[in-house]
Design a protein around this motif. Structure first.
Motif, PDB file in Angstrom:
ATOM      1  N   SER A 171       0.831  -1.202   0.000  1.00  7.40           N
ATOM      2  CA  SER A 171       0.000   0.000   0.000  1.00  7.40           C
ATOM      3  C   SER A 171       0.866   1.252   0.000  1.00  7.40           C
ATOM      4  O   SER A 171       0.543   2.244  -0.675  1.00  7.40           O
ATOM      5  CB  SER A 171      -0.928   0.004   1.217  1.00  7.40           C
ATOM      6  N   ILE A 172       1.968   1.215   0.716  1.00  9.56           N
ATOM      7  CA  ILE A 172       2.892   2.343   0.743  1.00  9.56           C
ATOM      8  C   ILE A 172       3.540   2.530  -0.623  1.00  9.56           C
ATOM      9  O   ILE A 172       3.657   3.661  -1.118  1.00  9.56           O
ATOM     10  CB  ILE A 172       3.934   2.154   1.863  1.00  9.56           C
ATOM     11  N   VAL A 173       3.931   1.444  -1.263  1.00 11.87           N
ATOM     12  CA  VAL A 173       4.516   1.516  -2.608  1.00 11.87           C
ATOM     13  C   VAL A 173       3.506   2.131  -3.577  1.00 11.87           C
ATOM     14  O   VAL A 173       3.845   3.002  -4.385  1.00 11.87           O
ATOM     15  CB  VAL A 173       4.969   0.123  -3.098  1.00 11.87           C
ATOM     16  N   ILE A 174       2.259   1.689  -3.496  1.00 15.67           N
ATOM     17  CA  ILE A 174       1.210   2.224  -4.371  1.00 15.67           C
ATOM     18  C   ILE A 174       1.049   3.727  -4.157  1.00 15.67           C
ATOM     19  O   ILE A 174       0.951   4.497  -5.115  1.00 15.67           O
ATOM     20  CB  ILE A 174      -0.124   1.482  -4.138  1.00 15.67           C
ATOM     21  N   ALA A 175       1.027   4.162  -2.906  1.00 17.58           N
ATOM     22  CA  ALA A 175       0.882   5.592  -2.609  1.00 17.58           C
ATOM     23  C   ALA A 175       2.078   6.380  -3.141  1.00 17.58           C
ATOM     24  O   ALA A 175       1.906   7.469  -3.708  1.00 17.58           O
ATOM     25  CB  ALA A 175       0.726   5.803  -1.103  1.00 17.58           C
ATOM     26  N   GLN A 176       3.279   5.851  -2.965  1.00 18.48           N
ATOM     27  CA  GLN A 176       4.469   6.538  -3.461  1.00 18.48           C
ATOM     28  C   GLN A 176       4.441   6.644  -4.989  1.00 18.48           C
ATOM     29  O   GLN A 176       4.792   7.687  -5.547  1.00 18.48           O
ATOM     30  CB  GLN A 176       5.732   5.805  -3.007  1.00 18.48           C
ATOM     31  N   GLU A 177       4.029   5.571  -5.656  1.00 19.18           N
ATOM     32  CA  GLU A 177       3.915   5.601  -7.122  1.00 19.18           C
ATOM     33  C   GLU A 177       2.867   6.618  -7.556  1.00 19.18           C
ATOM     34  O   GLU A 177       3.062   7.335  -8.541  1.00 19.18           O
ATOM     35  CB  GLU A 177       3.548   4.221  -7.658  1.00 19.18           C
ATOM     36  N   THR A 178       1.779   6.678  -6.824  1.00 27.01           N
ATOM     37  CA  THR A 178       0.706   7.622  -7.148  1.00 27.01           C
ATOM     38  C   THR A 178       1.213   9.061  -7.074  1.00 27.01           C
ATOM     39  O   THR A 178       1.001   9.851  -7.991  1.00 27.01           O
ATOM     40  CB  THR A 178      -0.497   7.420  -6.210  1.00 27.01           C
ATOM     41  N   VAL A 179       1.875   9.406  -5.980  1.00 30.44           N
ATOM     42  CA  VAL A 179       2.399  10.761  -5.817  1.00 30.44           C
ATOM     43  C   VAL A 179       3.402  11.077  -6.931  1.00 30.44           C
ATOM     44  O   VAL A 179       3.374  12.168  -7.510  1.00 30.44           O
ATOM     45  CB  VAL A 179       3.036  10.960  -4.423  1.00 30.44           C
TER      46      VAL A 179
ATOM     47  N   ILE B 233       3.355  10.515   1.668  1.00 37.41           N
ATOM     48  CA  ILE B 233       2.519   9.778   2.619  1.00 37.41           C
ATOM     49  C   ILE B 233       2.443  10.548   3.926  1.00 37.41           C
ATOM     50  O   ILE B 233       3.465  10.925   4.499  1.00 37.41           O
ATOM     51  CB  ILE B 233       3.088   8.373   2.851  1.00 37.41           C
ATOM     52  N   THR B 234       1.209  10.783   4.371  1.00 39.04           N
ATOM     53  CA  THR B 234       1.012  11.499   5.629  1.00 39.04           C
ATOM     54  C   THR B 234       0.448  10.604   6.730  1.00 39.04           C
ATOM     55  O   THR B 234       0.520  10.955   7.901  1.00 39.04           O
ATOM     56  CB  THR B 234       0.066  12.704   5.437  1.00 39.04           C
ATOM     57  N   ASP B 235      -0.101   9.450   6.341  1.00 37.24           N
ATOM     58  CA  ASP B 235      -0.681   8.558   7.350  1.00 37.24           C
ATOM     59  C   ASP B 235      -0.846   7.166   6.757  1.00 37.24           C
ATOM     60  O   ASP B 235      -1.154   7.025   5.562  1.00 37.24           O
ATOM     61  CB  ASP B 235      -2.039   9.087   7.818  1.00 37.24           C
ATOM     62  N   VAL B 236      -0.640   6.145   7.602  1.00 39.63           N
ATOM     63  CA  VAL B 236      -0.871   4.755   7.220  1.00 39.63           C
ATOM     64  C   VAL B 236      -1.696   4.122   8.330  1.00 39.63           C
ATOM     65  O   VAL B 236      -1.288   4.141   9.496  1.00 39.63           O
ATOM     66  CB  VAL B 236       0.454   3.975   7.040  1.00 39.63           C
ATOM     67  N   GLN B 237      -2.845   3.610   7.971  1.00 38.90           N
ATOM     68  CA  GLN B 237      -3.731   2.939   8.927  1.00 38.90           C
ATOM     69  C   GLN B 237      -3.937   1.500   8.469  1.00 38.90           C
ATOM     70  O   GLN B 237      -4.456   1.267   7.383  1.00 38.90           O
ATOM     71  CB  GLN B 237      -5.099   3.646   9.001  1.00 38.90           C
ATOM     72  N   ASP B 238      -3.510   0.553   9.301  1.00 37.44           N
ATOM     73  CA  ASP B 238      -3.691  -0.861   8.986  1.00 37.44           C
ATOM     74  C   ASP B 238      -4.678  -1.439   9.994  1.00 37.44           C
ATOM     75  O   ASP B 238      -4.373  -1.514  11.181  1.00 37.44           O
ATOM     76  CB  ASP B 238      -2.345  -1.590   9.056  1.00 37.44           C
TER      77      ASP B 238
ATOM     78  N   GLU C 190      -3.317   7.120 -14.759  1.00 38.00           N
ATOM     79  CA  GLU C 190      -2.407   6.866 -13.644  1.00 38.00           C
ATOM     80  C   GLU C 190      -2.939   5.736 -12.772  1.00 38.00           C
ATOM     81  O   GLU C 190      -2.175   4.854 -12.364  1.00 38.00           O
ATOM     82  CB  GLU C 190      -2.218   8.142 -12.821  1.00 38.00           C
ATOM     83  N   GLU C 191      -4.227   5.752 -12.491  1.00 41.65           N
ATOM     84  CA  GLU C 191      -4.825   4.683 -11.695  1.00 41.65           C
ATOM     85  C   GLU C 191      -4.658   3.334 -12.385  1.00 41.65           C
ATOM     86  O   GLU C 191      -4.333   2.336 -11.732  1.00 41.65           O
ATOM     87  CB  GLU C 191      -6.307   4.964 -11.442  1.00 41.65           C
ATOM     88  N   GLU C 192      -4.851   3.288 -13.694  1.00 48.23           N
ATOM     89  CA  GLU C 192      -4.695   2.042 -14.445  1.00 48.23           C
ATOM     90  C   GLU C 192      -3.245   1.565 -14.405  1.00 48.23           C
ATOM     91  O   GLU C 192      -2.977   0.378 -14.198  1.00 48.23           O
ATOM     92  CB  GLU C 192      -5.155   2.224 -15.893  1.00 48.23           C
ATOM     93  N   PHE C 193      -2.304   2.471 -14.587  1.00 44.86           N
ATOM     94  CA  PHE C 193      -0.881   2.125 -14.538  1.00 44.86           C
ATOM     95  C   PHE C 193      -0.529   1.535 -13.175  1.00 44.86           C
ATOM     96  O   PHE C 193       0.151   0.501 -13.085  1.00 44.86           O
ATOM     97  CB  PHE C 193      -0.031   3.368 -14.827  1.00 44.86           C
ATOM     98  N   ILE C 194      -0.990   2.179 -12.116  1.00 41.09           N
ATOM     99  CA  ILE C 194      -0.700   1.727 -10.752  1.00 41.09           C
ATOM    100  C   ILE C 194      -1.363   0.377 -10.493  1.00 41.09           C
ATOM    101  O   ILE C 194      -0.754  -0.524  -9.903  1.00 41.09           O
ATOM    102  CB  ILE C 194      -1.159   2.787  -9.728  1.00 41.09           C
ATOM    103  N   ARG C 195      -2.596   0.206 -10.943  1.00 39.33           N
ATOM    104  CA  ARG C 195      -3.314  -1.061 -10.774  1.00 39.33           C
ATOM    105  C   ARG C 195      -2.559  -2.192 -11.486  1.00 39.33           C
ATOM    106  O   ARG C 195      -2.373  -3.273 -10.930  1.00 39.33           O
ATOM    107  CB  ARG C 195      -4.745  -0.933 -11.303  1.00 39.33           C
ATOM    108  N   GLU C 196      -2.109  -1.932 -12.712  1.00 41.80           N
ATOM    109  CA  GLU C 196      -1.375  -2.958 -13.469  1.00 41.80           C
ATOM    110  C   GLU C 196      -0.053  -3.304 -12.791  1.00 41.80           C
ATOM    111  O   GLU C 196       0.335  -4.477 -12.749  1.00 41.80           O
ATOM    112  CB  GLU C 196      -1.141  -2.485 -14.901  1.00 41.80           C
ATOM    113  N   ALA C 197       0.642  -2.303 -12.257  1.00 36.86           N
ATOM    114  CA  ALA C 197       1.903  -2.562 -11.554  1.00 36.86           C
ATOM    115  C   ALA C 197       1.657  -3.402 -10.303  1.00 36.86           C
ATOM    116  O   ALA C 197       2.408  -4.338 -10.000  1.00 36.86           O
ATOM    117  CB  ALA C 197       2.594  -1.250 -11.198  1.00 36.86           C
ATOM    118  N   HIS C 198       0.579  -3.098  -9.589  1.00 35.36           N
ATOM    119  CA  HIS C 198       0.216  -3.851  -8.391  1.00 35.36           C
ATOM    120  C   HIS C 198      -0.136  -5.290  -8.759  1.00 35.36           C
ATOM    121  O   HIS C 198       0.324  -6.241  -8.112  1.00 35.36           O
ATOM    122  CB  HIS C 198      -0.959  -3.160  -7.686  1.00 35.36           C
ATOM    123  N   GLU C 199      -0.939  -5.463  -9.796  1.00 34.76           N
ATOM    124  CA  GLU C 199      -1.310  -6.811 -10.236  1.00 34.76           C
ATOM    125  C   GLU C 199      -0.078  -7.608 -10.654  1.00 34.76           C
ATOM    126  O   GLU C 199       0.011  -8.811 -10.368  1.00 34.76           O
ATOM    127  CB  GLU C 199      -2.314  -6.729 -11.390  1.00 34.76           C
ATOM    128  N   GLU C 200       0.865  -6.957 -11.292  1.00 35.56           N
ATOM    129  CA  GLU C 200       2.097  -7.639 -11.703  1.00 35.56           C
ATOM    130  C   GLU C 200       2.877  -8.131 -10.481  1.00 35.56           C
ATOM    131  O   GLU C 200       3.411  -9.240 -10.478  1.00 35.56           O
ATOM    132  CB  GLU C 200       2.956  -6.704 -12.541  1.00 35.56           C
TER     133      GLU C 200
END
Length: 150
Positions: A25-33, A87-92, A130-140
């Motif tokens: 989730s942190i990787v996804i957020a960093q990629e998004t930013v 990233i300003t907050d992570v809630q698990d 961007e959302e599609e790119f991030i989703r595909e990277a996550h799925e990979e």
């Protein structure tokens, strides 16, 4: 592969996915930013592909005097706001991880809020591409976990 082997490997996949959920989730957020920052600074458009508009005449003069481009807004003067955005907050909470992005310092948060309010556009909103790119990277990455365990 027997059914028992399959079930054990499937259980291991679930364990690995659960164990890496927060990190992923942190990787996804960093990629998004990073993707948003590239689009805003380079393409100078919002998530819908529209220009953020132009600078006020007074600010155009100020930017010109400081050798800054004035063709379109990119929310960058020194770049510090963008360096302090992430990233300003992570809630698990068990089966869900929520990562919040925004200004990591009071100044960056204030600038993001001011610009968003003034221009009426959410600067940190990801585009569909961007959302599609991030989703595909996550799925990979998930497929790689599955491939490594099967």
């Amino acid at each position: 592969m027997s059914f028992l082997d399959f079930a054990q490997r499937l259980k291991k996949v679930v364990e690995v996915l659960n164990a890496t959920r927060e990190e992923e989730s942190i990787v996804i957020a960093q990629e998004t930013v990073a993707l948003i920052r590239l689009r805003v600074q380079n393409d100078k458009v919002d998530a819908e592909g529209s220009s953020f508009g132009s600078y006020s005449l007074g600010y155009e003069i100020f930017r010109t005097l400081n050798n800054q481009p004035i063709d379109a807004k990119n929310y960058t003067f020194t770049g510090q706001m963008w360096r302090d955005t992430g990233i300003t907050d992570v809630q698990d909470t068990g089966g869900t991880t929520t990562v919040t992005i925004g200004g990591q310092t009071d100044r960056a948060a204030s600038l993001m809020e001011y610009n968003t309010t003034r221009d009426g556009v959410e600067i940190l909103e990801a585009s569909e591409e961007e959302e599609e790119f991030i989703r595909e990277a996550h799925e990979e990455r998930i497929i790689n976990i599955i491939d490594n365990l099967f």
